[in-house]
Enzyme design. Structure first.
Site: not given
Ligand code: TAP
Length: 531
Positions: A290, A324
């Site tokens: 990720e 993020c």
């Protein structure tokens, strides 16, 4: 698929609903003092159920107060990685045969342990990585949710063993998903408990064993997670913890011959390098990564500006933009951009900046000196190519301890093509851009290598439908005042990215996460077999 009831842990929300927020803060304050009393200790590696010291150590300090030492941590080496991988490979021989009940029992016992220590763990996150009270508690809650959800998923899927029937008389077939072996788990600093716990639990509950390397900024909370697993009865060697740098521990872990798969969350640069290395070495196991985001929000002409302003401010500035999923570029209809920008500036200036562990803090310090340097650099660039509407400077407040405090920054007049509007900064920094209509907003929002999170503020159903159909993003949020792009609950909002934001298209905390850590085996038995 049958609806599966949600069982999310919502500690702060529950206190708010029960009108016991004071109690939350009282417990939190007490936990901060308890954790403070234990800071500064030395922490060895944890390999095969034993503490293993190293020749060298590194120290971690509180990002909000450099005078406070969190601890001294063993600096892992390639030799320590060898030892940990060997322990994990040995433990795999037993663990791979553990039943679904045995595996879920351990992880549920760990849930109980994490729940008991919830305030202590959240206080540790605040002090070690600078996350404010509510967000640090959400980090702990999410970790618990991952353990609970993956346990339920393993059971709901009968340990991924399916009877596929008798295609021809006498041939009995089953289909099973089987573990690979040892996984390297490489974690980021920003969700130092939730992401580390989720990435460890995924492969391990599926029958693999693991060597975990936490971010160098957040090794203490990683120790506390592994302690909880040990207390819960996880057999020795199933999860090993090697602290140390990306080059001395992360890289050799990824390259190790006996590491069958890697699960990573972090920057695109490091994630890509890991994937490349893994493939160049001829390894075929999974690289579940990720990666970053450059998360766009569109505000249309008829948007509710109050919602949009609060959503963008919280998306961009909570945890100082070190998510993020942080909101980083906003495309606002030209008719409302001046009002939106003025309100956003006022909102940003109203946010309380302070130490993470203080009850009133909204914007907490950034993790380290390199984040401060990056901030100074991009703010200089922003002043040169655009207009800094607020922020753009370090906080100079004699009442604050000596830490990494930055001002939430709102910038306009930066060309869409400029690096400031294209690269991830991981800082409290957002750029605002005018657009003529939703179409232009969509084109710009999608004009990015990333595709992690996106937000829309519009009161028109047709615009919402168009946006949902065309936005290139894993996570999509419409009219979310609590945050335009950040925040996801396990199971309800599985988390992951499209395009360069992830490698698998399967999301953490979702129904397709666990199968990534196992490989299919098709078994045919011709009966009857001889006794
Ligand atoms: P990174 O700098 O990429 O570090 C992540 C981890 O990789 C750390 O443990 C780091 O160790 C290690 N590492 C560094 N170099 C390595 C190498 N050559 N080989 C193996 N491991 C290596 O990220 P970060 O600063 O901790 O986190 C911020 C980044 O994570 C942002 O880009 C953010 O978008 C991304 N992120 C993404 C998500 C999702 S779900 N998409 C969630 C959270 C964060 P050291 O700490 O020792 O350097």
């Amino acid at each position: 698929m049958d609806a599966v009831p949600y069982e999310n842990e919502l500690t702060f929300e529950t206190h708010r609903e029960n009108d016991t927020v004071d109690e939350f803060h009282q417990y939190y304050g007490e936990a901060v003092e308890r954790v403070r009393g234990e800071l500064g200790a030395s922490h060895p590696l944890w390999i095969d159920g034993e503490s293993v010291d190293a020749d060298d150590h590194f120290s971690v300090t509180n990002p909000g107060d450099h005078d406070e030492t969190i601890g001294e941590f063993a600096a892992g080496t390639p030799a320590a990685v060898d030892r940990a991988v060997e322990a994990a490979a040995d433990a795999f021989q037993q663990w791979r045969t553990a039943s679904v009940a045995e595996r879920t029992e351990v992880f549920r016992a760990a849930v109980a342990e994490l729940r008991t220590r919830k305030f202590e763990l959240a206080a540790t996150v605040s002090l070690e990585n600078g996350k404010n009270r509510t967000e640090a508690m959400a980090d702990v809650d999410e970790a618990i949710d991952f353990l609970q959800f993956y346990s339920r998923e393993l059971e709901r899927n009968d340990g991924y063993e399916f009877d596929t029937g008798e295609p021809t008389p006498g041939q009995h077939c089953t289909n099973v998903l089987r573990p690979y072996g040892v996984f390297g788990v490489v974690a980021p600093f920003n969700f130092p408990l939730a992401i580390l716990a989720g990435m460890t639990t995924g492969p391990v509950i599926a029958g693999n064993t693991a060597v975990v390397k936490p971010a160098s900024a957040t090794p203490l909370i990683a120790h506390k997670f592994v302690e909880a697993l040990t207390e819960a009865g996880l057999p020795d060697g199933v999860v090993n913890l090697v602290t140390g740098s990306g080059s001395a521990v992360g890289q050799p872990l990824v390259e190790h011959d006996d590491v069958a798969g890697v699960v990573f969350t972090g920057s695109r640069e490091v994630g890509r390098a890991i994937e490349r290395t893994f493939r160049e070495l001829g390894k075929r196991g999974p690289v579940v990564a990720e990666l970053g985001g450059k998360n766009p929000v569109i505000v249309t002409a008829d948007a509710d500006l109050e919602k949009a302003v609060s959503g963008v401010a919280m998306g961009a500035f909570s945890f100082s933009g070190q998510k993020c999923s942080a909101t980083s570029r906003v495309y606002v209809h030209e008719d409302v951009i001046e009002q939106f920008t003025a309100d956003l500036v006022a909102y940003a200036e109203s946010l309380t900046i302070g130490p993470a562990e203080a009850a009133e803090t909204v914007v907490s310090p950034v993790v380290d000196g390199s984040a401060v340097e990056r901030y100074t650099d991009i703010c200089e660039q922003a002043a040169a190519v655009g207009t800094v509407r607020t922020g753009g400077e370090l906080v100079d407040d004699p009442d604050l301890p000596d830490g990494h405090y930055l001002r939430p920054t709102v910038v306009t007049d930066v060309p869409h093509e400029h690096a400031l509007a294209r690269e991830e900064h991981f800082l409290p920094f957002v750029t605002i851009h005018p657009v003529a209509d939703l179409e232009e907003g969509l084109e710009r929002a999608n004009d990015s290598d990333y595709g992690l999170c996106a937000g829309l503020f519009s009161e028109t159903e047709a615009e919402i439908e168009t946006w949902l159909d065309r936005i290139e993003s894993g996570m999509c949020y419409v009219n979310r005042a609590q945050s335009a792009t950040t925040g996801a609950l396990v199971q309800a909002q599985p988390f992951g990215g499209w395009k360069a934001s992830g490698t698998t298209g399967k999301f953490a905390g979702g129904y397709w996460y666990l199968p990534q850590f196992v490989r299919e085996q098709s078994r045919t038995r011709v009966t009857p077999a001889r006794e």
